[in-house]
Design an enzyme around this catalytic site. Structure first.
Site, PDB file in Angstrom:
ATOM      1  N   LYS A 173      34.667  28.987   9.935  1.00  0.00           N
ATOM      2  CA  LYS A 173      33.742  30.053  10.342  1.00  0.00           C
ATOM      3  C   LYS A 173      33.119  29.813  11.722  1.00  0.00           C
ATOM      4  O   LYS A 173      32.965  30.755  12.498  1.00  0.00           O
ATOM      5  CB  LYS A 173      32.630  30.230   9.303  1.00  0.00           C
ATOM      6  CG  LYS A 173      33.110  30.877   8.006  1.00  0.00           C
ATOM      7  CD  LYS A 173      31.936  31.056   7.049  1.00  0.00           C
ATOM      8  CE  LYS A 173      32.372  31.719   5.767  1.00  0.00           C
ATOM      9  NZ  LYS A 173      31.247  31.935   4.858  1.00  0.00           N
ATOM     10  N   ASP A 191      27.641  37.687   5.717  1.00  0.00           N
ATOM     11  CA  ASP A 191      27.117  36.972   4.544  1.00  0.00           C
ATOM     12  C   ASP A 191      25.649  37.331   4.270  1.00  0.00           C
ATOM     13  O   ASP A 191      25.255  37.504   3.117  1.00  0.00           O
ATOM     14  CB  ASP A 191      27.242  35.458   4.734  1.00  0.00           C
ATOM     15  CG  ASP A 191      28.609  34.934   4.313  1.00  0.00           C
ATOM     16  OD1 ASP A 191      29.342  35.647   3.606  1.00  0.00           O
ATOM     17  OD2 ASP A 191      28.926  33.783   4.682  1.00  0.00           O
TER      18      ASP A 191
HETATM   19  N1  LIG Z   1      28.656  34.146  -2.707  1.00  0.00           N
HETATM   20  C1  LIG Z   1      29.190  34.197  -1.495  1.00  0.00           C
HETATM   21  O1  LIG Z   1      29.641  35.229  -1.001  1.00  0.00           O
HETATM   22  C2  LIG Z   1      29.201  32.948  -0.651  1.00  0.00           C
HETATM   23  C3  LIG Z   1      29.304  33.046   0.744  1.00  0.00           C
HETATM   24  C4  LIG Z   1      29.289  31.859   1.497  1.00  0.00           C
HETATM   25  C5  LIG Z   1      29.200  30.626   0.851  1.00  0.00           C
HETATM   26  N2  LIG Z   1      29.125  30.581  -0.515  1.00  0.00           N
HETATM   27  C6  LIG Z   1      29.005  29.280  -1.208  1.00  0.00           C
HETATM   28  O2  LIG Z   1      27.838  28.645  -0.714  1.00  0.00           O
HETATM   29  C7  LIG Z   1      28.005  27.224  -0.686  1.00  0.00           C
HETATM   30  C8  LIG Z   1      27.634  26.720   0.698  1.00  0.00           C
HETATM   31  O3  LIG Z   1      28.503  27.277   1.664  1.00  0.00           O
HETATM   32  P1  LIG Z   1      28.338  26.928   3.219  1.00  0.00           P
HETATM   33  O4  LIG Z   1      29.419  27.672   3.929  1.00  0.00           O
HETATM   34  O5  LIG Z   1      26.933  27.110   3.650  1.00  0.00           O
HETATM   35  O6  LIG Z   1      28.693  25.363   3.210  1.00  0.00           O
HETATM   36  P2  LIG Z   1      28.262  24.231   4.235  1.00  0.00           P
HETATM   37  O7  LIG Z   1      27.981  24.800   5.590  1.00  0.00           O
HETATM   38  O8  LIG Z   1      29.270  23.147   4.093  1.00  0.00           O
HETATM   39  O9  LIG Z   1      26.837  23.702   3.642  1.00  0.00           O
HETATM   40  C9  LIG Z   1      26.804  22.993   2.429  1.00  0.00           C
HETATM   41  C10 LIG Z   1      25.351  22.755   2.028  1.00  0.00           C
HETATM   42  O10 LIG Z   1      25.362  22.122   0.735  1.00  0.00           O
HETATM   43  C11 LIG Z   1      24.603  20.917   0.822  1.00  0.00           C
HETATM   44  N3  LIG Z   1      25.146  19.909  -0.084  1.00  0.00           N
HETATM   45  C12 LIG Z   1      26.449  19.643  -0.329  1.00  0.00           C
HETATM   46  N4  LIG Z   1      26.553  18.629  -1.228  1.00  0.00           N
HETATM   47  C13 LIG Z   1      25.273  18.263  -1.549  1.00  0.00           C
HETATM   48  C14 LIG Z   1      24.721  17.290  -2.418  1.00  0.00           C
HETATM   49  N5  LIG Z   1      25.512  16.476  -3.152  1.00  0.00           N
HETATM   50  N6  LIG Z   1      23.367  17.201  -2.519  1.00  0.00           N
HETATM   51  C15 LIG Z   1      22.567  18.018  -1.791  1.00  0.00           C
HETATM   52  N7  LIG Z   1      23.037  18.961  -0.935  1.00  0.00           N
HETATM   53  C16 LIG Z   1      24.372  19.087  -0.823  1.00  0.00           C
HETATM   54  C17 LIG Z   1      24.719  20.484   2.258  1.00  0.00           C
HETATM   55  O11 LIG Z   1      23.687  19.592   2.575  1.00  0.00           O
HETATM   56  P3  LIG Z   1      23.869  18.465   3.732  1.00  0.00           P
HETATM   57  O12 LIG Z   1      23.563  19.174   5.026  1.00  0.00           O
HETATM   58  O13 LIG Z   1      22.876  17.434   3.380  1.00  0.00           O
HETATM   59  O14 LIG Z   1      25.298  17.981   3.661  1.00  0.00           O
HETATM   60  C18 LIG Z   1      24.585  21.836   2.971  1.00  0.00           C
HETATM   61  O15 LIG Z   1      23.238  22.245   3.023  1.00  0.00           O
HETATM   62  C19 LIG Z   1      29.467  26.992  -1.094  1.00  0.00           C
HETATM   63  O16 LIG Z   1      29.488  26.660  -2.465  1.00  0.00           O
HETATM   64  C20 LIG Z   1      30.140  28.332  -0.875  1.00  0.00           C
HETATM   65  O17 LIG Z   1      31.227  28.544  -1.760  1.00  0.00           O
HETATM   66  C21 LIG Z   1      29.104  31.706  -1.275  1.00  0.00           C
END
Ligand SMILES: NC(=O)c1ccc[n+]([C@@H]2O[C@H](COP(=O)([O-])OP(=O)(O)OC[C@H]3O[C@@H](n4cnc5c(N)ncnc54)[C@H](OP(=O)(O)O)[C@@H]3O)[C@@H](O)[C@H]2O)c1
Length: 273
Positions: A70, A106
């Site tokens: 992205k 989003d």
């Molecule tokens: N419903 C929808 O349409 C939609 C759209 C977009 C995304 N999503 C979902 O949203 C989630 C995040 O997406 P993203 O694109 O924002 O991902 P991203 O940029 O990789 O961010 C991941 C986030 O999760 C945190 N995290 C991961 N593992 C963790 C753990 N063990 N303990 C605490 N925090 C943890 C990370 O914290 P750190 O910074 O500390 O690593 C970060 O804040 C995914 O599951 C994705 O599938 C859903």
């Protein structure tokens, strides 16, 4: 049937086999009798620029972009919408004669999902500071709602605050939920294969709405615990459905509806818990 005039779009990701977007868009194409097709497009990190150039040169109308592309995709765009400029990320590409336009839908998808659940946003606490958190924080701030963010890695929360100065940063894990009307999990915790989000809901205000943007499973452990406490919940699948609307409308020329049939068709492919 695919023919010489079929309009083409797809979703670029790595991996991409787990994406529910082909199921969703091809459902809408069939519903509206559109001569179009929407494909999964597995593109390795490092190959994004050549893949996007190739799709555009091949006459694709555009593409969705998912993990891990992205942010890199935003840098390939000639123009960006306001949300993409704020988040530094795009999930929707539109190819035109002039160039590549990038949008981040989003945040709008999240807000539309809240509205579909009859929820009016109030003071919000976002868990996580990744790409989705940025989009959602920007959308909430845009409606005048105060936003706090808690993230495991403090630097990432600070970077989000630097991009969106209206955001307040609180410690991880947050212990005090008093004063919030909306709690949003934007971390990947609770997703199938990941640990659940261990958040104490004992002191949650009675009117708190708990939203999760994780949608595999449909009911995450956080949503299940919130519902057991009598809190209103907003599952994440609706956000996925709503974020897809602008891309489909632009590429295929019809505004699709997010309705019960659409929801159930995509949900049928996802574990309930
Ligand atoms: N419903 C929808 O349409 C939609 C759209 C977009 C995304 N999503 C979902 O949203 C989630 C995040 O997406 P993203 O694109 O924002 O991902 P991203 O940029 O990789 O961010 C991941 C986030 O999760 C945190 N995290 C991961 N593992 C963790 C753990 N063990 N303990 C605490 N925090 C943890 C990370 O914290 P750190 O910074 O500390 O690593 C970060 O804040 C995914 O599951 C994705 O599938 C859903």
């Amino acid at each position: 049937m695919i023919g010489g005039r079929t309009r083409l779009a797809g979703v670029i990701g790595w991996p991409v086999a787990q994406s529910r977007s082909p199921r969703l868009h091809n459902h809408w194409l069939a519903r509206h009798g559109i001569d179009g097709a929407y494909l999964p497009l597995p593109v390795r990190p490092g190959d994004l620029a050549s893949a996007v150039a190739g799709l555009r040169a091949s006459g694709f109308a555009g593409a969705n972009v998912t993990v891990p592309h992205k942010e890199t995709a935003a840098a390939l765009c000639d123009t960006l919408d306001d949300a993409a400029r704020a988040s530094g990320a795009v999930n929707t590409l539109v190819f035109t004669a002039e160039g590549i336009h990038g949008a981040d839908t989003d945040g709008a998808g999240f807000m539309a999902n809240l509205a579909a659940h009859g929820v009016q946003a109030g003071p919000a606490l976002l868990l996580g500071a990744g790409g989705a958190a940025r989009a959602i924080a920007g959308a909430l701030l845009g409606t005048g709602v105060p936003v706090a963010v808690a993230n495991r890695t403090p630097d990432r929360a600070s970077a989000l605050q630097a991009a969106l100065p209206g955001v307040r940063v609180v410690g991880w894990p947050p212990r005090d939920l008093a004063g919030y009307a909306l709690l949003v999990n934007t971390t990947s915790l609770g997703m199938a294969g990941q640990p659940p989000l261990a958040l104490e809901l004992g002191n949650a205000p009675a009117g708190l709405v708990v939203a999760d943007i994780v949608y595999v499973p449909l009911t995450t452990p956080l949503l299940a615990r919130a519902a057991e406490r009598g809190l209103r919940t907003v599952p994440g699948l609706g956000m996925l459905l709503h974020q897809a609307v602008p891309g489909f409308a632009t590429w295929f020329g019809v505004m699709p509806q997010v309705d019960r049939e659409t929801h159930d068709l995509v949900a049928a492919d996802i574990p309930a818990r």
